[in-house]
Structures are given as structure tokens and as C-alpha cells.
Design a protein around this motif. Structure first.
Motif, mmCIF file in Angstrom:
data_model
loop_
_atom_site.group_PDB
_atom_site.id
_atom_site.type_symbol
_atom_site.label_atom_id
_atom_site.label_comp_id
_atom_site.label_asym_id
_atom_site.label_seq_id
_atom_site.Cartn_x
_atom_site.Cartn_y
_atom_site.Cartn_z
ATOM 1 N N ASP A 136 0.815 -1.217 0.000
ATOM 2 C CA ASP A 136 0.000 0.000 0.000
ATOM 3 C C ASP A 136 0.845 1.262 0.000
ATOM 4 O O ASP A 136 0.355 2.333 0.291
ATOM 5 C CB ASP A 136 -0.930 0.014 1.227
ATOM 6 C CG ASP A 136 -2.001 -1.046 1.133
ATOM 7 O OD1 ASP A 136 -2.451 -1.332 0.013
ATOM 8 O OD2 ASP A 136 -2.376 -1.598 2.192
ATOM 9 N N MET A 182 4.534 3.455 -1.627
ATOM 10 C CA MET A 182 4.916 4.376 -2.685
ATOM 11 C C MET A 182 4.771 3.796 -4.085
ATOM 12 O O MET A 182 4.456 4.534 -5.015
ATOM 13 C CB MET A 182 6.339 4.865 -2.471
ATOM 14 C CG MET A 182 7.393 3.819 -2.646
ATOM 15 S SD MET A 182 9.019 4.489 -2.366
ATOM 16 C CE MET A 182 9.983 3.008 -2.538
ATOM 17 N N ARG A 186 2.476 1.677 -5.190
ATOM 18 C CA ARG A 186 1.053 1.743 -5.549
ATOM 19 C C ARG A 186 0.651 3.189 -5.836
ATOM 20 O O ARG A 186 -0.041 3.460 -6.817
ATOM 21 C CB ARG A 186 0.203 1.149 -4.433
ATOM 22 C CG ARG A 186 -1.263 1.076 -4.797
ATOM 23 C CD ARG A 186 -2.073 0.433 -3.678
ATOM 24 N NE ARG A 186 -3.471 0.472 -3.996
ATOM 25 C CZ ARG A 186 -4.280 -0.550 -3.899
ATOM 26 N NH1 ARG A 186 -3.828 -1.712 -3.486
ATOM 27 N NH2 ARG A 186 -5.548 -0.425 -4.190
ATOM 28 N N GLU A 187 1.095 4.110 -4.997
ATOM 29 C CA GLU A 187 0.782 5.522 -5.221
ATOM 30 C C GLU A 187 1.360 6.002 -6.554
ATOM 31 O O GLU A 187 0.693 6.713 -7.316
ATOM 32 C CB GLU A 187 1.334 6.376 -4.083
ATOM 33 C CG GLU A 187 1.096 7.858 -4.291
ATOM 34 C CD GLU A 187 1.796 8.742 -3.277
ATOM 35 O OE1 GLU A 187 1.374 9.904 -3.157
ATOM 36 O OE2 GLU A 187 2.753 8.285 -2.618
ATOM 37 N N THR A 188 2.590 5.620 -6.835
ATOM 38 C CA THR A 188 3.215 6.011 -8.101
ATOM 39 C C THR A 188 2.432 5.468 -9.280
ATOM 40 O O THR A 188 2.192 6.184 -10.258
ATOM 41 C CB THR A 188 4.685 5.536 -8.149
ATOM 42 O OG1 THR A 188 5.381 6.085 -7.035
ATOM 43 C CG2 THR A 188 5.363 5.968 -9.438
ATOM 44 N N GLU A 203 -0.788 4.697 -9.373
ATOM 45 C CA GLU A 203 -2.044 5.439 -9.460
ATOM 46 C C GLU A 203 -1.851 6.790 -10.137
ATOM 47 O O GLU A 203 -2.620 7.160 -11.035
ATOM 48 C CB GLU A 203 -2.640 5.642 -8.070
ATOM 49 C CG GLU A 203 -3.193 4.382 -7.458
ATOM 50 C CD GLU A 203 -3.802 4.621 -6.081
ATOM 51 O OE1 GLU A 203 -4.395 5.699 -5.868
ATOM 52 O OE2 GLU A 203 -3.689 3.728 -5.227
ATOM 53 N N LEU A 236 4.194 14.103 -7.983
ATOM 54 C CA LEU A 236 4.738 13.448 -6.790
ATOM 55 C C LEU A 236 5.963 14.167 -6.217
ATOM 56 O O LEU A 236 6.531 13.722 -5.228
ATOM 57 C CB LEU A 236 5.107 11.997 -7.119
ATOM 58 C CG LEU A 236 3.934 11.077 -7.457
ATOM 59 C CD1 LEU A 236 4.438 9.729 -7.957
ATOM 60 C CD2 LEU A 236 3.027 10.903 -6.257
#
Length: 94
Positions: free
Chosen positions: A32, A34, A36-38, A40, A56
């Protein structure tokens, strides 16, 4: 029958358990954090390296490295449309 013309509407008809299993099997290796965030942000910015880096607050090389890790961990190639769709759908299911 309700209007079925978006991915969100399609996924709403899929049982929660099935969506959850799909998300975990597709994205589980990312956790959950960095990566996954990247992913997204990368997909939300139409796979633009520059816009993702700006969003980012990262160097573009860092985005390249993270996306390479995403590809390696998920077995998906983000230059292929079907793989982008797999990952996008999994994000929407999770």
C-alpha cells in the motif's frame, strides 16, 4: 437495468469478494506504499513520466525506477494497453 457504460458501473456488478481477490492477486506485491501511489498517479496522468514526477515532487528518473519495479513485481508491461487496463481495474477494485 441500470446504465452500464463505465468501468465503475461494470465493477459495481462484480461481487466484493471477487473484486478484492482480483486486486490482491494483481497488486498485492506492491503493498500500500509508494509503488502503488506512483502507479495510481502515473495512470491518472496518462502515463506521462514528467507529469507524474511533478505531481509526486520526484525526479523523473525516480518515476522510471518505480514504474520498472511495478512492472517487475506485477508481471505487467505498462507500454501495453491491456496491462494498463489490468492494473487500472485492480486499483478500482482495491
Amino acid at each position: 437495468m441500470e446504465q452500464l457504460d463505465t468501468l465503475a458501473a461494470l465493477l459495481a456488478g462484480v461481487p466484493e469478494e471477487v473484486r478484492s481477490v482480483y486486486a490482491v492477486r494483481t497488486l498485492g506485491a506492491l503493498g500500500d506504499g509508494m509503488l502503488r501511489e506512483t502507479l495510481e498517479v502515473f495512470l491518472a496522468n496518462n502515463c506521462s513520466w514528467t507529469r507524474t514526477a511533478e505531481a509526486l515532487h520526484l525526479h523523473v528518473n525516480t518515476v522510471h525506477y518505480r514504474i520498472e519495479r511495478v512492472e517487475s513485481l506485477t508481471g505487467r508491461d505498462l507500454s501495453r494497453l491491456e496491462h494498463k487496463l489490468d492494473l487500472y481495474a485492480a486499483l478500482r477494485c482495491g
